[in-house]
Design an enzyme around this catalytic site. Sequence first.
Site, mmCIF file in Angstrom:
data_model
loop_
_atom_site.group_PDB
_atom_site.id
_atom_site.type_symbol
_atom_site.label_atom_id
_atom_site.label_comp_id
_atom_site.label_asym_id
_atom_site.label_seq_id
_atom_site.Cartn_x
_atom_site.Cartn_y
_atom_site.Cartn_z
ATOM 1 N N VAL A 60 0.857 -1.182 0.000
ATOM 2 C CA VAL A 60 0.000 0.000 0.000
ATOM 3 C C VAL A 60 0.892 1.231 0.000
ATOM 4 O O VAL A 60 1.829 1.339 0.791
ATOM 5 C CB VAL A 60 -0.948 0.004 1.229
ATOM 6 C CG1 VAL A 60 -1.760 1.293 1.277
ATOM 7 C CG2 VAL A 60 -1.876 -1.196 1.192
ATOM 8 N N GLY A 105 4.543 4.025 3.033
ATOM 9 C CA GLY A 105 4.023 2.818 2.394
ATOM 10 C C GLY A 105 4.200 1.637 3.325
ATOM 11 O O GLY A 105 4.861 1.744 4.362
ATOM 12 N N LYS A 106 3.595 0.526 3.006
ATOM 13 C CA LYS A 106 3.801 -0.699 3.801
ATOM 14 C C LYS A 106 3.465 -1.910 2.961
ATOM 15 O O LYS A 106 2.617 -1.836 2.074
ATOM 16 C CB LYS A 106 2.879 -0.683 5.023
ATOM 17 C CG LYS A 106 3.327 -1.601 6.129
ATOM 18 C CD LYS A 106 4.404 -0.943 6.921
ATOM 19 C CE LYS A 106 4.755 -1.587 8.194
ATOM 20 N NZ LYS A 106 5.510 -0.671 9.049
ATOM 21 N N GLY A 107 4.151 -3.006 3.235
ATOM 22 C CA GLY A 107 3.875 -4.241 2.525
ATOM 23 C C GLY A 107 3.576 -5.356 3.499
ATOM 24 O O GLY A 107 3.963 -5.302 4.670
#
Length: 433
Positions: A60, A105-107
């Site tokens: 995201v 962001g992040k995964g």
Amino acid sequence: MAPNKKPYQNFLDNLRHAAKAISLAPSALEKLETPEAIHEFQVAFERDNGERVIVPGYRVQHNSARGPYKGGIRFHPEADLDEVKALAALMSLKCAVVNIPMGGGKGGVTVNPKELSHSELERMSRAYFRIGTEKGVFGVNRDVPAPDVYTTPEIMAWMMDEHEKILGYKSPGVITGKPLELGGSLGRSYATSQGGFYILQNYLQSIGKKPSDITVAIQGFGNAGSYFAEMAQEAGCKVRAVSDSQGGLMHHEGGFAVEKLHKYKQEGGSLRGNFCEGDTCDIKKMEEEKVTMLSNEELLQLDVDVLVLAALDGVVHRENAEKIQAKAILELANGPVTAEADAMLEKRNIDVLPDILANAGGVTVSYFEWVQNRSGDVWEEEYVNSKLKKIMDHAFDDLIQIKRKYPNASYRQAAFILGMERITNAMGLRGQI
Ligand code: GLU
């Protein structure tokens, strides 16, 4: 799991609360409420027995007004889109609070990495990053991941290598938290704890206390919790209790010698495992070492000066917030206190030093790593830490200024206001709002 765990709603509640305090324009609020992009991947890899499996993966990208997206990747069986969205948004605010030129962001991959062999883990990590690279999601000036829950420097190395193979040239700055040999930064391994410790020092100073005056309890004895315990002890704090996923230990008097805790963990597999097998505990050994067993829930409720939350999110929630006796909470994990619990703690005058300030040391040294990789430079450890200290001290001072301007704001609200103002200013300058 905490009752009603809704990470994104939790983020929205905090965001709207802070937006109201500064009368943020609805168009700006709407932008911050919505991630810029959501990527969903089908991560396919082969098990050692030749079976092909597919697990869901996400990245995201919340906001890039201040710089490339930045934030970790977690491998966890409960990682889902809602959680990854919330964590991505918190990254945008976190980078803005410490004023580094990066977005958020992040995964995540919904998988239990403990059930994978080492080679399966490698194939899965490479597959995740391959998709993200081929789709143009990751890139040194675009989106720069890092470690998060259950991801390690070794995994960052596999991901960087996969990325470079596709590009056909070196680009170490595409990911941070790498091993030192492959462009990692000195000081990155303990940066989250170091940054949190600088914030604790600032906070204690602001209330007229010294580290040697206080007792701490630490939930979580992984990377962040264990380094923090060492720093706390070195500064003279009494480490009264610590826990890991199997349970906790409390010291009868004074505090733990942290070297002992490492020894317990090594010899027993877990802190508790050093004294107990199943329900049978070695009472004599416990007495000799002045140790009492306690559950994670009991640790949260101890009467200490500072409770350090260094495990998972949502551990302090509406069902246990009334029972917290600590005078202050420091969030080394992301999102360990729910918005409902936050309001209850605020009413009881328990200060919560929020994740987007208290654990921002990790991303700050990640940013240093990215700068070093892009310039080809290698910084000395003392230089990294002195720069980190300056950034954390500044962020704390900036927060105090906000608290002066909005006297009713909690630390979390002040951090949201600070982050939000910086991001919306950048969006304004770009003509986005
Ligand atoms: N996963 C860490 C965090 O939540 C570090 C992120 C990074 O270094 O980019 O802050």
